[in-house]
Scaffold this active site. Sequence first.
Site, PDB file in Angstrom:
ATOM      1  N   LYS A 110      -1.532 -13.163  11.285  1.00 42.42           N
ATOM      2  CA  LYS A 110      -0.756 -13.822  12.408  1.00 42.42           C
ATOM      3  C   LYS A 110      -1.445 -13.234  13.531  1.00 42.42           C
ATOM      4  O   LYS A 110      -2.276 -12.050  13.507  1.00 42.42           O
ATOM      5  CB  LYS A 110       0.585 -13.332  12.718  1.00 42.42           C
ATOM      6  CG  LYS A 110       1.281 -14.119  13.622  1.00 42.42           C
ATOM      7  CD  LYS A 110       1.994 -15.432  12.717  1.00 42.42           C
ATOM      8  CE  LYS A 110       2.713 -16.279  13.563  1.00 42.42           C
ATOM      9  NZ  LYS A 110       3.568 -17.413  12.551  1.00 42.42           N
TER      10      LYS A 110
HETATM   11  N1  GLU Z   1       2.939 -20.743  13.097  1.00 41.30           N
HETATM   12  C1  GLU Z   1       3.476 -21.519  11.947  1.00 41.30           C
HETATM   13  C2  GLU Z   1       4.312 -20.566  10.933  1.00 41.30           C
HETATM   14  O1  GLU Z   1       4.767 -19.523  11.494  1.00 41.30           O
HETATM   15  C3  GLU Z   1       2.411 -22.310  11.076  1.00 41.30           C
HETATM   16  C4  GLU Z   1       1.227 -21.512  10.689  1.00 41.30           C
HETATM   17  C5  GLU Z   1       0.180 -22.318   9.772  1.00 41.30           C
HETATM   18  O2  GLU Z   1       0.330 -23.431   9.875  1.00 41.30           O
HETATM   19  O3  GLU Z   1      -0.782 -21.337   9.499  1.00 41.30           O
HETATM   20  O4  GLU Z   1       4.418 -21.024   9.675  1.00 41.30           O
END
Ligand code: GLU
Length: 420
Positions: A110
């Site tokens: 993240k």
């Molecule tokens: N931000 C989204 C999540 O928390 C998508 C992450 C992604 O598609 O890599 O799942």
Amino acid sequence: MNANVPSEENPFEAMQARFDQAAERLGLEPNVRAILRSCEREVTISLPVVMDDGSVQVFEGYRVQHSTSRGPAKGGIRYASNVNRDEVRALAAWMTWKCAVVNVPFGGGKGGVICDPFKMSKGELERVTRRYVAGIMDILGPDRDVPAPDMGTDGQVMAWLMDTYSMHQRSYLPAIVTGKPISLGGSLGRVEATGRGVMLVTREACKHLGLDTRQCTAAVQGAGNVGLISALQLATLGVKVLAISDVHGGLYNKNGLDLEAIRAHLQKHRRLDGFDGGTRISNAEILELPVDILVPAATENVITSKNAANIKAKVITEGANGPCTANADKILDQKGVFVIPDILANAGGVTVSYFEWVQDRMAFFWTQKEVEDRMEHIMVESFAAVVDMARRFQVSNRIAAYMLGVNRVAETTRMRGIYA
Ligand code: GLU
């Protein structure tokens, strides 16, 4: 750890509390447990950016890779003024478990930049994004770490990311990021994926509980890409959505909201304020409405030890990451609320991100129907696997989902061994 954040609201501690319970039930050996409890790699950078008025502002940015045991780190980038390192760590770990729950070959990561995207111009956002990408360039890559949108970022930000990375690598590399515009190698169905996944698992939960969705009411906290689309998708099941909110507050109509009109209003004004098809309620009140289905799809820590006892919904589908604290879990369990945990409930997004990455690498693109059918299959199977785990081990859905995810990551960690 951020000493200013009280423990119940520290998301990384909340993640570890659930991880520990799952590890205990799985009988995970101490070595693997210690490895999975912490993050593999964390980068913090400062980003000097020239603002429109000529001044220079220095932003702080993070990229955390919790695990790359099952594949490249995968997870979004959050632009928010209150984002902090522990939050990004927790979100990275949640991505690891989420990818494992739906069995897509990714680890978890993240990113975050402390900034307020709503107060910045398009040019400022572009410069922050390009500088951020340049700063974390060395740990990114289609086989290393693949970002995506999260709160405060969108397809345009992903396009700048893809362009910056590709320019530096002297190659066209769309698989570096997912959630891109379709014209740049994005996947059909990615924008709707998280909300559609929320609908699919809610449908499965209602089936499981013997509830007829056409008789159900719902409240949705959040009116962004997850909240609004979840509401629209739930309506396709015949669910009557009585309330929705954004950061400024909510709207309630006991006869059901006109969601298409709300969508049009949001497109024009970017906030719910001024829409006259409902009465105003607060973001706290929306959680306690007498509805069958509650979808917290805004942010972390909204259901805590303080308000969990007042929740009236039979089903909570966690569209957001981490909306319930570990203390709230206990209260909701006692009340018999059927919680569909975030690492399952919002996994439709990363599932279609996986499809996008696969399509980019093949340079061969699927139809919307192919994307939707494949996603539905994965969500339905994963829901069944979590419920089955909960039944067999007599644990909550949350701990069952952690057990399923943690066990899969533990297996690859064990097989890969410890490189010394
Ligand atoms: N931000 C989204 C999540 O928390 C998508 C992450 C992604 O598609 O890599 O799942």
